[in-house]
Design a protein around this motif. Structure first.
Motif, PDB file in Angstrom:
ATOM      1  N   PRO A 594       0.840  -1.207   0.000  1.00 29.99           N
ATOM      2  CA  PRO A 594       0.000   0.000   0.000  1.00 29.99           C
ATOM      3  C   PRO A 594       0.880   1.264   0.000  1.00 29.99           C
ATOM      4  CG  PRO A 594       0.128  -0.934   2.204  1.00 29.99           C
ATOM      5  CD  PRO A 594       0.901  -1.847   1.324  1.00 29.99           C
ATOM      6  N   PHE A 595       0.448   2.257  -0.792  1.00 30.62           N
ATOM      7  CA  PHE A 595       1.172   3.518  -0.860  1.00 30.62           C
ATOM      8  C   PHE A 595       0.182   4.675  -0.753  1.00 30.62           C
ATOM      9  CE2 PHE A 595       3.772   0.490  -3.287  1.00 30.62           C
ATOM     10  CZ  PHE A 595       4.996   0.650  -2.663  1.00 30.62           C
ATOM     11  N   THR A 596       0.676   5.821  -0.386  1.00 29.50           N
ATOM     12  CA  THR A 596      -0.090   7.069  -0.389  1.00 29.50           C
ATOM     13  C   THR A 596       0.668   8.093  -1.192  1.00 29.50           C
ATOM     14  OG1 THR A 596       0.970   7.821   1.662  1.00 29.50           O
ATOM     15  CG2 THR A 596      -1.112   6.585   1.870  1.00 29.50           C
ATOM     16  N   ALA A 597      -0.111   8.981  -1.845  1.00 32.25           N
ATOM     17  CA  ALA A 597       0.520  10.047  -2.622  1.00 32.25           C
ATOM     18  C   ALA A 597      -0.436  11.227  -2.710  1.00 32.25           C
ATOM     19  CB  ALA A 597       0.884   9.551  -4.023  1.00 32.25           C
ATOM     20  N   THR A 598       0.072  12.445  -2.608  1.00 29.13           N
ATOM     21  CA  THR A 598      -0.756  13.645  -2.731  1.00 29.13           C
ATOM     22  C   THR A 598      -1.360  13.729  -4.117  1.00 29.13           C
ATOM     23  OG1 THR A 598       0.649  14.773  -1.131  1.00 29.13           O
ATOM     24  CG2 THR A 598      -0.773  16.145  -2.496  1.00 29.13           C
ATOM     25  N   GLU A 599      -0.565  13.397  -5.126  1.00 36.16           N
ATOM     26  CA  GLU A 599      -1.026  13.391  -6.514  1.00 36.16           C
ATOM     27  C   GLU A 599      -0.535  12.133  -7.201  1.00 36.16           C
ATOM     28  OE1 GLU A 599       0.261  17.175  -8.176  1.00 36.16           O
ATOM     29  OE2 GLU A 599      -1.806  17.823  -8.084  1.00 36.16           O
ATOM     30  N   LEU A 600      -1.285  11.752  -8.218  1.00 31.25           N
ATOM     31  CA  LEU A 600      -0.954  10.506  -8.908  1.00 31.25           C
ATOM     32  C   LEU A 600      -1.545  10.559 -10.298  1.00 31.25           C
ATOM     33  CD1 LEU A 600      -0.066   7.454  -8.926  1.00 31.25           C
ATOM     34  CD2 LEU A 600      -2.352   6.937  -8.056  1.00 31.25           C
ATOM     35  N   ILE A 601      -0.780  10.082 -11.287  1.00 29.40           N
ATOM     36  CA  ILE A 601      -1.300   9.898 -12.635  1.00 29.40           C
ATOM     37  C   ILE A 601      -0.786   8.566 -13.165  1.00 29.40           C
ATOM     38  CG2 ILE A 601       0.584  11.270 -13.637  1.00 29.40           C
ATOM     39  CD1 ILE A 601      -1.447  12.024 -15.876  1.00 29.40           C
ATOM     40  N   LEU A 602      -1.704   7.746 -13.657  1.00 27.28           N
ATOM     41  CA  LEU A 602      -1.373   6.430 -14.187  1.00 27.28           C
ATOM     42  C   LEU A 602      -1.884   6.317 -15.605  1.00 27.28           C
ATOM     43  CD1 LEU A 602      -2.405   4.216 -11.121  1.00 27.28           C
ATOM     44  CD2 LEU A 602      -0.133   5.096 -11.677  1.00 27.28           C
ATOM     45  N   CYS A 603      -1.038   5.805 -16.489  1.00 28.22           N
ATOM     46  CA  CYS A 603      -1.396   5.586 -17.890  1.00 28.22           C
ATOM     47  C   CYS A 603      -1.287   4.087 -18.152  1.00 28.22           C
ATOM     48  CB  CYS A 603      -0.470   6.375 -18.817  1.00 28.22           C
ATOM     49  SG  CYS A 603      -0.413   8.159 -18.470  1.00 28.22           S
ATOM     50  N   SER A 604      -2.417   3.400 -18.240  1.00 27.52           N
ATOM     51  CA  SER A 604      -2.407   1.951 -18.325  1.00 27.52           C
ATOM     52  C   SER A 604      -2.160   1.478 -19.746  1.00 27.52           C
ATOM     53  CB  SER A 604      -3.733   1.395 -17.809  1.00 27.52           C
ATOM     54  OG  SER A 604      -4.779   1.744 -18.691  1.00 27.52           O
ATOM     55  N   THR A 605      -1.849   0.193 -19.853  1.00 25.53           N
ATOM     56  CA  THR A 605      -1.592  -0.397 -21.169  1.00 25.53           C
ATOM     57  C   THR A 605      -2.881  -0.654 -21.941  1.00 25.53           C
ATOM     58  OG1 THR A 605      -1.602  -2.601 -20.208  1.00 25.53           O
ATOM     59  CG2 THR A 605       0.526  -1.500 -20.355  1.00 25.53           C
ATOM     60  N   ASP A 606      -4.020  -0.641 -21.251  1.00 24.31           N
ATOM     61  CA  ASP A 606      -5.282  -0.879 -21.949  1.00 24.31           C
ATOM     62  C   ASP A 606      -6.019   0.429 -22.260  1.00 24.31           C
ATOM     63  OD1 ASP A 606      -5.921  -0.183 -19.401  1.00 24.31           O
ATOM     64  OD2 ASP A 606      -7.297  -1.851 -19.031  1.00 24.31           O
ATOM     65  N   GLY A 607      -5.305   1.573 -22.183  1.00 23.93           N
ATOM     66  CA  GLY A 607      -5.848   2.846 -22.650  1.00 23.93           C
ATOM     67  C   GLY A 607      -6.740   3.552 -21.646  1.00 23.93           C
ATOM     68  N   ARG A 608      -6.252   3.611 -20.429  1.00 24.47           N
ATOM     69  CA  ARG A 608      -7.022   4.317 -19.419  1.00 24.47           C
ATOM     70  C   ARG A 608      -6.092   5.207 -18.606  1.00 24.47           C
ATOM     71  NH1 ARG A 608     -12.065   3.501 -18.311  1.00 24.47           N
ATOM     72  NH2 ARG A 608     -13.035   4.373 -16.409  1.00 24.47           N
ATOM     73  N   MET A 609      -6.603   6.439 -18.325  1.00 26.44           N
ATOM     74  CA  MET A 609      -5.842   7.382 -17.529  1.00 26.44           C
ATOM     75  C   MET A 609      -6.530   7.522 -16.173  1.00 26.44           C
ATOM     76  SD  MET A 609      -4.888  11.437 -18.214  1.00 26.44           S
ATOM     77  CE  MET A 609      -4.492  11.128 -19.902  1.00 26.44           C
ATOM     78  N   THR A 610      -5.713   7.366 -15.114  1.00 26.89           N
ATOM     79  CA  THR A 610      -6.221   7.540 -13.755  1.00 26.89           C
ATOM     80  C   THR A 610      -5.423   8.658 -13.099  1.00 26.89           C
ATOM     81  OG1 THR A 610      -6.815   5.200 -13.627  1.00 26.89           O
ATOM     82  CG2 THR A 610      -6.623   6.405 -11.557  1.00 26.89           C
ATOM     83  N   VAL A 611      -6.146   9.660 -12.558  1.00 29.36           N
ATOM     84  CA  VAL A 611      -5.478  10.848 -12.031  1.00 29.36           C
ATOM     85  C   VAL A 611      -6.031  11.156 -10.646  1.00 29.36           C
ATOM     86  CG1 VAL A 611      -4.971  13.292 -12.377  1.00 29.36           C
ATOM     87  CG2 VAL A 611      -5.183  11.760 -14.350  1.00 29.36           C
ATOM     88  N   VAL A 612      -5.126  11.362  -9.720  1.00 32.33           N
ATOM     89  CA  VAL A 612      -5.462  11.985  -8.430  1.00 32.33           C
ATOM     90  C   VAL A 612      -4.748  13.321  -8.416  1.00 32.33           C
ATOM     91  CG1 VAL A 612      -5.292  11.869  -5.930  1.00 32.33           C
ATOM     92  CG2 VAL A 612      -5.757   9.784  -7.243  1.00 32.33           C
ATOM     93  N   ALA A 613      -5.518  14.405  -8.450  1.00 25.94           N
ATOM     94  CA  ALA A 613      -4.938  15.737  -8.558  1.00 25.94           C
ATOM     95  C   ALA A 613      -5.284  16.562  -7.336  1.00 25.94           C
ATOM     96  CB  ALA A 613      -5.428  16.433  -9.820  1.00 25.94           C
ATOM     97  N   ASP A 614      -4.284  17.285  -6.846  1.00 23.05           N
ATOM     98  CA  ASP A 614      -4.493  18.239  -5.753  1.00 23.05           C
ATOM     99  C   ASP A 614      -4.998  19.547  -6.378  1.00 23.05           C
ATOM    100  OD1 ASP A 614      -4.466  19.921  -3.628  1.00 23.05           O
ATOM    101  OD2 ASP A 614      -2.414  19.465  -2.991  1.00 23.05           O
ATOM    102  N   LEU A 615      -6.263  19.897  -6.107  1.00 25.78           N
ATOM    103  CA  LEU A 615      -6.891  21.062  -6.739  1.00 25.78           C
ATOM    104  C   LEU A 615      -7.079  22.218  -5.753  1.00 25.78           C
ATOM    105  CD1 LEU A 615      -9.634  19.133  -8.765  1.00 25.78           C
ATOM    106  CD2 LEU A 615      -7.342  19.811  -9.491  1.00 25.78           C
TER     107      LEU A 615
END
Length: 798
Positions: A594-615
């Motif tokens: 398990p990890f924690t992060a203030t912000e995160l962006i993931l670009c998967s191999t099956d064409g999906r973007m997952t973003v955790v953004a500090d706004l």
């Protein structure tokens, strides 16, 4: 040998020295020694190119010492290849020896040896004096002749038969000559007398010195008698020497007798030799016999003989001498006859001292060569391999001193000795005090010559080494082979397993090395784990003889992520263990943390973007991240709190823009907080700016199978994500006490990705496969007008 001498007489013979030039002889090549009753010369065989020969020299000339001449004149030559030398023994009464009063004897010989193809003659001379006084009777049984000498003033022995004397006297009177003549007896039959010249032609030698009469004869003469005494073979020759001087008859009755026993060998390891105490009837009066034993012409004291294991016993009237086959003083020789054998040779020297009824001493000496039969002489080998050393250690032992190791075959590969210094194999000679030696061979398990076999079913790893030792018997260089096969087994052999632990910044893997781990390769995906790969992807690799440590920082190449929420996510990293030969995956170590992060962006191999953004700084005061959206206003966050929002959407959806470069493609979208909503909350803020945060996923074109919105997205690798803030947001971030970076980006490879051909799946025919990118983009943009889906624009130089 027995004899009778009834009248006193003396003859003096003066000899002059024979002089000749002397050539230089290297030190140690020739040795000369005076013994009690003979003189000996030993020549090193390496001194000459072929077997040397001797000549006797006196004032009358030079006489080659041939086999026949040696037996007649009191010489014996012995070739001793076991010792690497040739010997000559010469009796003090030999034919060409200068005799002064039976006390000083001078010998002159020529040694003929070949050097450089040329025969060279060396003059040898030596003067000897006996260390022991002469006994009244002296008898020598040499290897090739019998010799007797008697003191001239000795009284007639009591054992002489009257019939023998009568026959000789009658023959002497019949003869009209005063010259010395010889009458031989054979099986009771008297032969016709002959003069000394005729006797010498038949091999008999007679000599008169100042104080002694000498008679010598070779073995096997036609007039000799072969008989047995107490079961022991004996050779006898009976001669009468006489001369008539008017009415006076000088007569000497001589009987020569020697034991011809060749020796025997018993199972207890002793060589035995026998001789009767009484060799002939004329010696029947001898008693008080003393036996002394030695080897190589030297007698030893009784305590020394007993210490060496010599045994002297009397069985009735037979003397039996037993010598251990490996006793000191013997010569041994190795021989190949299918297997390896050895035999021992002893130059036995025996002295028998007897006293007769007239208290006259008789000293009888035997020179006999004894040899054992062929005795098995196996060498042995020991497997001294220690598995932890990972090296075959094989000892070859009990190798005789005249056997040398010349080469070894390792699993059929021949290696001559000595080994090459650069070779991983080593062989060491080990010398032992018992005149044997051995060899220690070492071959590492990982040497290419070693055969390896791994059984997956039984989990057993086998190393095998077949060794063929090639030895040579010196000096003939006859080959002998000894085979040995050794193997090392590792049981419960399994692929290596890593220990893995989680940390705040990544995952640490540890592998404790085992001796056989080299059979497998470690990889991350399809890439072998090397120091170069670790540097390329930002791993921290440490590898020594004990263990391997790999620190994999979060967001580096190879991670897989799941269960992403605002509170955290799970990261998984897998290490593969592959067969070294086939590259097939044998096992893997998978660790999820398990990890924690203030912000995160993931670009998967099956064409999906997952973003955790500090706004928190990208929206106006009082705004909430839950009211943000992407380009497509209907694409809102899946999860939001007071400061952050989580978006997860298809790359080709939610209004994403596709930008093509020469080698990469970038999918881009934006997170908006609209100005209209902002104006309702803050009427005083008349800014027309729209606060936004840009998110991007970049993929290498070479790794993409399907690209655009009308097709399913597939990629070899995960993309590289970035969160790019607007100028206003960036300014706010700089003024904040919490300073996240203006651009959040997953790690970019340190080297350019190498393009590879695109793999087209069966049934798939992309319409743009052979269309230029620029024209294809125009057509695609026309078809995409008015659509909230992805919009494609050229993009060069990512």
């Amino acid at each position: 040998m027995a004899f009778s001498f009834c009248f006193c007489f003396g003859v003096t013979l003066l000899l002059s020295m024979w002089s000749m030039a002397t050539c230089h002889i290297p030190d140690g090549a020739v040795t000369m020694e005076c013994r009690d009753r003979y003189f000996t010369i030993a020549v090193d065989l390496s001194f000459a190119e072929k077997e040397p020969n001797f000549e006797a020299v006196d004032e009358t000339g030079v006489y080659p010492i041939t086999v026949k001449y040696a037996a007649t004149c009191g010489y014996s030559t012995n070739l001793l290849p076991l010792l690497g030398r040739m010997e000559l023994r010469a009796s003090y009464f030999s034919c060409h020896t200068d005799n002064t009063d039976d006390e000083v004897f001078t010998f002159n010989f020529n040694l003929n040896a070949m050097h450089g193809g040329e025969d060279i003659t060396y003059a040898l001379n030596k003067t000897c004096s006996p260390t022991l006084p002469w006994s009244p009777r002296e008898v020598t049984c040499e290897v090739n002749y019998m010799e007797v000498s008697v003191r001239s003033d000795m009284a007639c022995p009591t054992g002489t038969k009257q019939d023998d004397w009568d026959a000789v006297v009658q023959m002497a009177y019949i003869s009209a000559t005063s010259d010395w003549q010889v009458l031989l007896h054979r099986d009771g039959e008297q032969l016709m007398p002959m003069n000394l010249s005729e006797a010498h032609k038949q091999g008999y030698a007679f000599d008169l010195t100042d104080g002694r009469l000498v008679f010598r004869t070779p073995y096997g003469q036609p007039d000799s008698l072969s008989t047995t005494v107490n079961g022991v073979p004996v050779e006898v020759i009976h001669a009468a020497l006489f001369s008539r001087q008017n009415w006076v008859v000088l007569m000497v009755d001589l009987v020569a007798a020697c034991s011809m026993y060749e020796g025997s060998y018993d199972e207890s390891g002793y060589m035995m030799w026998e001789t009767p105490e009484e060799l002939h009837l004329l010696m029947s009066g001898l008693h008080e016999t003393q036996i002394n034993v030695g080897v190589n012409g030297e007698l030893v004291e009784q305590p020394v003989a007993e210490e060496r294991g010599y045994i002297v016993e009397k069985h009735n009237t037979t003397v039996q001498i037993s010598i251990p086959y490996n006793a000191e003083g013997g010569y041994r020789k190795s021989l190949v006859s299918g297997d390896l054998y050895e035999f021992y040779v002893f130059d036995l020297y025996v002295e028998q001292i007897s006293v007769d009824e007239d208290h006259v001493d008789t000293r009888l000496r035997f020179h006999r060569t004894l040899a054992t039969p062929l005795l098995p002489r196996p060498v042995f080998s020991l497997n001294r391999t220690v598995l932890e050393d990972r090296t075959f250690t094989v000892y070859l032992g009990d190798v005789p001193e005249d056997v040398e190791l010349a080469a070894v075959h390792l699993n059929g590969h021949k290696y001559m000795l000595p080994f090459n210094n650069t070779s991983s194999q080593t062989i060491t000679k080990v010398v032992h005090p018992n005149n044997t030696h051995g060899y220690t061979l070492k071959v590492p398990f990982d040497d290419p010559v070693v055969v390896q076999k791994f059984s997956k079913e039984q989990a057993v790893l086998q190393y095998k080494l077949d060794v063929n030792y090639t030895m040579t018997i010196l000096p003939e260089n006859e080959p002998y082979y000894h085979l040995e096969s050794v193997e090392a087994l590792f049981t419960d052999v399994s692929p290596p397993t890593f220990q893995a632990v989680c940390s705040e910044s990544g995952i640490r893997f540890k592998l404790d090395h085992r001796s056989f781990d080299y059979m497998w390769d470690i990889s991350v995906g399809s890439d072998l784990l090397t120091s170069e790969l670790a540097a390329q992807h930002g791993y921290i690799l440490s590898n020594n003889s004990q263990s391997l440590l790999l620190d994999v920082p979060l967001f580096t190449h190879g991670y897989k992520y799941k269960d992403v929420t605002l509170k955290g996510f799970f990261g998984t990293f897998e290490i593969l263990v592959r067969d070294h030969d086939t590259s097939e995956v044998q096992s893997s170590t998978v660790k999820t943390c398990p990890f924690t992060a203030t912000e995160l962006i993931l670009c998967s191999t099956d064409g999906r973007m997952t973003v955790v953004a500090d706004l928190s700084l990208a929206i106006p005061s009082g705004g909430v991240p839950a009211r943000t959206n992407l380009v497509d206003k209907y694409c809102g966050p899946k999860e939001a709190d007071d400061t952050k929002a989580l978006f997860s959407f298809p790359l080709n959806g939610c209004g994403s823009t596709v930008k093509l470069g020469k080698e990469y493609v970038t999918y881009e979208n934006e997170i908006f907080f609209s100005r209209k909503l902002n104006a309702l909350k803050n009427p005083a803020d008349s800014s027309n700016d729209i606060d936004k945060v840009m998110v991007q996923c970049t993929y290498p074109l070479a790794g993409l199978y399907r690209l655009f919105s009308v097709y399913k997205f597939e990629s070899d690798t995960a993309g590289i994500g970035r969160i790019v803030r607007s100028a206003r947001s960036a300014e706010g971030l700089q003024s904040s006490t919490t300073k996240p970076p203006a651009v959040l980006q997953t790690a970019v490879p340190a080297t350019r990705l190498t393009p590879r051909p695109v793999s087209i799946k069966p049934g798939y025919r992309p319409p743009a496969q052979y269309i230029r990118v620029s024209s294809f983009l125009n057509q695609f943009n026309k078809g995409a007008r008015g659509s909230p889906q992805a919009k494609v624009t050229p993009y060069i130089g990512l």
